[in-house]
Design an enzyme around this catalytic site. Sequence first.
Site, PDB file in Angstrom:
ATOM      1  N   SER A 162      -1.321  -3.494  11.929  1.00 30.85           N
ATOM      2  CA  SER A 162      -0.687  -4.812  11.164  1.00 30.85           C
ATOM      3  C   SER A 162       0.219  -5.181  11.963  1.00 30.85           C
ATOM      4  O   SER A 162       1.190  -4.518  12.787  1.00 30.85           O
ATOM      5  CB  SER A 162      -0.037  -4.079   9.878  1.00 30.85           C
ATOM      6  OG  SER A 162       0.850  -3.385  10.055  1.00 30.85           O
ATOM      7  N   LYS A 164      -9.239  -2.682   1.156  1.00 30.18           N
ATOM      8  CA  LYS A 164      -9.341  -1.449   1.970  1.00 30.18           C
ATOM      9  C   LYS A 164     -10.198  -0.108   1.672  1.00 30.18           C
ATOM     10  O   LYS A 164     -10.837   0.435   2.245  1.00 30.18           O
ATOM     11  CB  LYS A 164      -8.226  -0.836   2.124  1.00 30.18           C
ATOM     12  CG  LYS A 164      -7.092  -2.025   2.953  1.00 30.18           C
ATOM     13  CD  LYS A 164      -7.442  -2.552   4.197  1.00 30.18           C
ATOM     14  CE  LYS A 164      -6.323  -3.413   5.012  1.00 30.18           C
ATOM     15  NZ  LYS A 164      -6.833  -4.315   5.972  1.00 30.18           N
ATOM     16  N   ARG A 168       1.977 -11.984   0.390  1.00 25.71           N
ATOM     17  CA  ARG A 168       0.645 -12.295   0.752  1.00 25.71           C
ATOM     18  C   ARG A 168       0.342 -13.763   0.348  1.00 25.71           C
ATOM     19  O   ARG A 168       0.651 -14.191  -0.635  1.00 25.71           O
ATOM     20  CB  ARG A 168      -0.240 -11.150   0.260  1.00 25.71           C
ATOM     21  CG  ARG A 168      -0.093 -10.061   0.771  1.00 25.71           C
ATOM     22  CD  ARG A 168      -0.560  -9.761   2.283  1.00 25.71           C
ATOM     23  NE  ARG A 168      -0.242  -8.370   2.699  1.00 25.71           N
ATOM     24  CZ  ARG A 168      -0.997  -7.698   3.582  1.00 25.71           C
ATOM     25  NH1 ARG A 168      -1.922  -8.162   4.028  1.00 25.71           N
ATOM     26  NH2 ARG A 168      -0.737  -6.437   4.181  1.00 25.71           N
ATOM     27  N   ASP A 172     -10.118  -9.313   9.123  1.00 25.83           N
ATOM     28  CA  ASP A 172      -9.628  -8.165   8.817  1.00 25.83           C
ATOM     29  C   ASP A 172     -10.752  -6.918   8.710  1.00 25.83           C
ATOM     30  O   ASP A 172     -10.206  -6.048   9.304  1.00 25.83           O
ATOM     31  CB  ASP A 172      -9.082  -8.321   7.212  1.00 25.83           C
ATOM     32  CG  ASP A 172      -8.460  -7.124   7.158  1.00 25.83           C
ATOM     33  OD1 ASP A 172      -7.599  -6.741   7.933  1.00 25.83           O
ATOM     34  OD2 ASP A 172      -8.242  -6.496   5.726  1.00 25.83           O
ATOM     35  N   TYR A 218      -1.107  -4.379  -7.445  1.00 26.90           N
ATOM     36  CA  TYR A 218      -0.723  -5.280  -6.117  1.00 26.90           C
ATOM     37  C   TYR A 218      -1.944  -5.037  -5.021  1.00 26.90           C
ATOM     38  O   TYR A 218      -2.218  -3.754  -4.822  1.00 26.90           O
ATOM     39  CB  TYR A 218       0.522  -4.782  -5.788  1.00 26.90           C
ATOM     40  CG  TYR A 218       0.921  -5.648  -4.376  1.00 26.90           C
ATOM     41  CD1 TYR A 218       1.062  -6.987  -4.721  1.00 26.90           C
ATOM     42  CD2 TYR A 218       0.738  -5.266  -3.116  1.00 26.90           C
ATOM     43  CE1 TYR A 218       1.490  -7.960  -3.493  1.00 26.90           C
ATOM     44  CE2 TYR A 218       1.021  -6.086  -1.993  1.00 26.90           C
ATOM     45  CZ  TYR A 218       1.367  -7.429  -2.204  1.00 26.90           C
ATOM     46  OH  TYR A 218       1.611  -8.152  -1.103  1.00 26.90           O
ATOM     47  N   HIS A 253     -11.620  -1.858  10.845  1.00 29.55           N
ATOM     48  CA  HIS A 253     -10.571  -2.644  10.475  1.00 29.55           C
ATOM     49  C   HIS A 253     -10.636  -3.767  11.877  1.00 29.55           C
ATOM     50  O   HIS A 253      -9.475  -3.733  12.642  1.00 29.55           O
ATOM     51  CB  HIS A 253      -9.406  -1.783  10.316  1.00 29.55           C
ATOM     52  CG  HIS A 253      -8.070  -2.467   9.939  1.00 29.55           C
ATOM     53  ND1 HIS A 253      -6.941  -1.922  10.166  1.00 29.55           N
ATOM     54  CD2 HIS A 253      -8.121  -3.495   9.244  1.00 29.55           C
ATOM     55  CE1 HIS A 253      -6.003  -2.991   9.763  1.00 29.55           C
ATOM     56  NE2 HIS A 253      -6.614  -3.708   8.905  1.00 29.55           N
ATOM     57  N   ARG A 298       0.919  -1.181   0.172  1.00 27.99           N
ATOM     58  CA  ARG A 298       0.117  -0.133   0.034  1.00 27.99           C
ATOM     59  C   ARG A 298       0.936   1.303   0.076  1.00 27.99           C
ATOM     60  O   ARG A 298       1.964   1.332   0.669  1.00 27.99           O
ATOM     61  CB  ARG A 298      -0.743   0.065   1.260  1.00 27.99           C
ATOM     62  CG  ARG A 298      -2.246  -0.441   1.064  1.00 27.99           C
ATOM     63  CD  ARG A 298      -3.128  -0.229   2.407  1.00 27.99           C
ATOM     64  NE  ARG A 298      -2.542  -0.818   3.476  1.00 27.99           N
ATOM     65  CZ  ARG A 298      -2.062  -0.127   4.706  1.00 27.99           C
ATOM     66  NH1 ARG A 298      -1.827   1.009   4.566  1.00 27.99           N
ATOM     67  NH2 ARG A 298      -1.266  -0.625   5.697  1.00 27.99           N
ATOM     68  N   CYS A 334       0.350  -7.367  14.379  1.00 27.61           N
ATOM     69  CA  CYS A 334       0.032  -7.433  16.012  1.00 27.61           C
ATOM     70  C   CYS A 334      -0.742  -8.793  16.272  1.00 27.61           C
ATOM     71  O   CYS A 334      -1.356  -8.703  17.290  1.00 27.61           O
ATOM     72  CB  CYS A 334      -0.673  -6.109  16.389  1.00 27.61           C
ATOM     73  SG  CYS A 334       0.364  -4.759  16.654  1.00 27.61           S
TER      74      CYS A 334
END
Length: 622
Positions: free
Chosen positions: A286, A244, A405, A311, A235, A264, A87, A288
């Site tokens: 992210s 998102k 990913r 997510d 991507y 989120h 991103r 965590c």
Amino acid sequence: MPPQLQNGLSFSAKVIQGTLDSLPPAVRAFVESSVGLCEPDRVHICDGSEGENQQLLGHMEAEGMIKRLRKLDNCWLALTDPGDVARIESKTVIITQEQRDTVPIPKTGLSQLGRWMSEEDFEKAFKARFPGCMKGRTMYVIPFSMGPLGSPLSKIGIELTDSPYVVTSMRIMTRMGTAVLEALGDGEFVKCLHSVGCPLPLKKPLVNNWPCNPELTLIAHLPDRREIISFGSGYGGNSLLGKKCFALRMASRLAKEEGWLAEHMLILGITNPKGQKKYFAAAFPSACGKTNLAMMNPSLPGWKIECVGDDIAWMKFDQQGNLRAINPENGFFGVAPGTSVKTNPNAIETIQKNTIFTNVAETSDGGIYWEGIDQPLAPGIRITSWKNKEWTPQDGETCAHPNSRFCTPASQCPIIDPAWESPEGVPIEGIIFGGRRPTGVPLVYEALSWQHGVFVGAAMRSEATAAAEHRGKVIMHDPFAMRPFFGYNFGKYLAHWLSMAQRPAAKLPKIFHVNWFRKDKEGKFLWPGFGENSRVLEWMFNRIAGEAGAKLTPIGYVPEEGGLNLTGLGDINTKELFHISKEFWEKEAEDIQKYLEEQVNADLPHEVQREVLALKQRISQM
């Protein structure tokens, strides 16, 4: 528009699958105007079938864009241009008439809570990019539903793209195909236009057969027009516009207007040994452990965890006052490095078939590999890195990109919740915030009230990780784990959350904060984490049921002495795990106050200001 139009389509664009007549009038108009603008050679209206999917995968394999992983069942590997791997917040913008509709005006410097672009600047940027951008390529028309088809909580989008990788990935991540067009009829939809920005013939050779245009990348959201427009990147969330862009930035704005929440957050169901079940939603930045928590195997005997989503949560109060949540996605788009049989056995099982991997390493026997996979290689097996080069651990760089990913169907998860596609959603009784905090923040605490809980979400901070674009282990503010994803002014977002307490008959969930990452003076983790986190969930579960004791502290309720089930865990230093240092929290409260006053400024709700002052007051009396 090109001069020679026939039924709105230029002569050069041939419809190779489906018919324009099958499209609802508004969708057809969107397709025709975009064809006139982007000038593709062909138009393919996606039906979402397995036959179509295999045809597109085979086409990409022939072009060298993806590779079949022969060790796994119907799994594929894409290696991107190294200039297109993540991103890009600096090139992700929201366009509204007034800047303040998108972001609060900070006291000094730039806002850290999103990026605004004026309508005039966007028009210039759009005209510099889109005319003729799909020449020589096929435009794919992707009808998709965010959420189960027909659910009152679901929304429909139409993505136009010139990337077959996007089509095959969106088929995994959303409900996609002909059934969506039938459900849509004359209804409303979000227009999503995406191009990799590489018209044919190419001006320069591709890297890894991956078309992209990093110099001109732009991901734009026009909430007033219900449009998402993305250029230059092929991507992830930059191109899978249901992710998102729609699920958070566009949806959070829709949610504000329509009185619900787009967050989120993972969603999990947890059942105790008596067969009683509760659902939690949890927001972590992210890296965590969000996916790990959503798919956890609990270590406590008799407890069961099931995954609704890892997510995104869309949540709305029903007429009985229950907060109902759906996972609007149909798949998992998970970070690969660190995923292993130890950290997340259920994810490892999920990705064994029908999965598209991007920027992971490949083994010479046709398998996958990445940092932290914890699987020994058979003798003689070699590794090819994400840069498509022979790799050994001595190379000094990672074999997989830190943001590599897996894109995999949620239905394959061995612990998917039976109600994960329930149209009315699952009832949320607890909301969890959390971050990666090596010092000062206890393992778990419960907010004192809904208003205090909203403040806890606003005050979230976490150690930045390698997967983010920030260097070093700095503690960063990431309110609600939404910092890069707010679709409108964060101050108004806080007011929207606070307004939920005014809903008639609303059964407000309890709000908690967790920190699995506290360390001792030697830098060792004080808490084992992973499956043992079920012990923390047990305490929260029992707090909601009114069956667990707690001790009041200046920051919230923590488990009372002996309140956390530590049976069989060995030596855990609970004193240090729950220690609340006056000195640490004085500084923490100052940092939070400074951040909110500088960044949210005039748009900070007075209720949140009151919570900051109340926290400082309680700490001063320690």
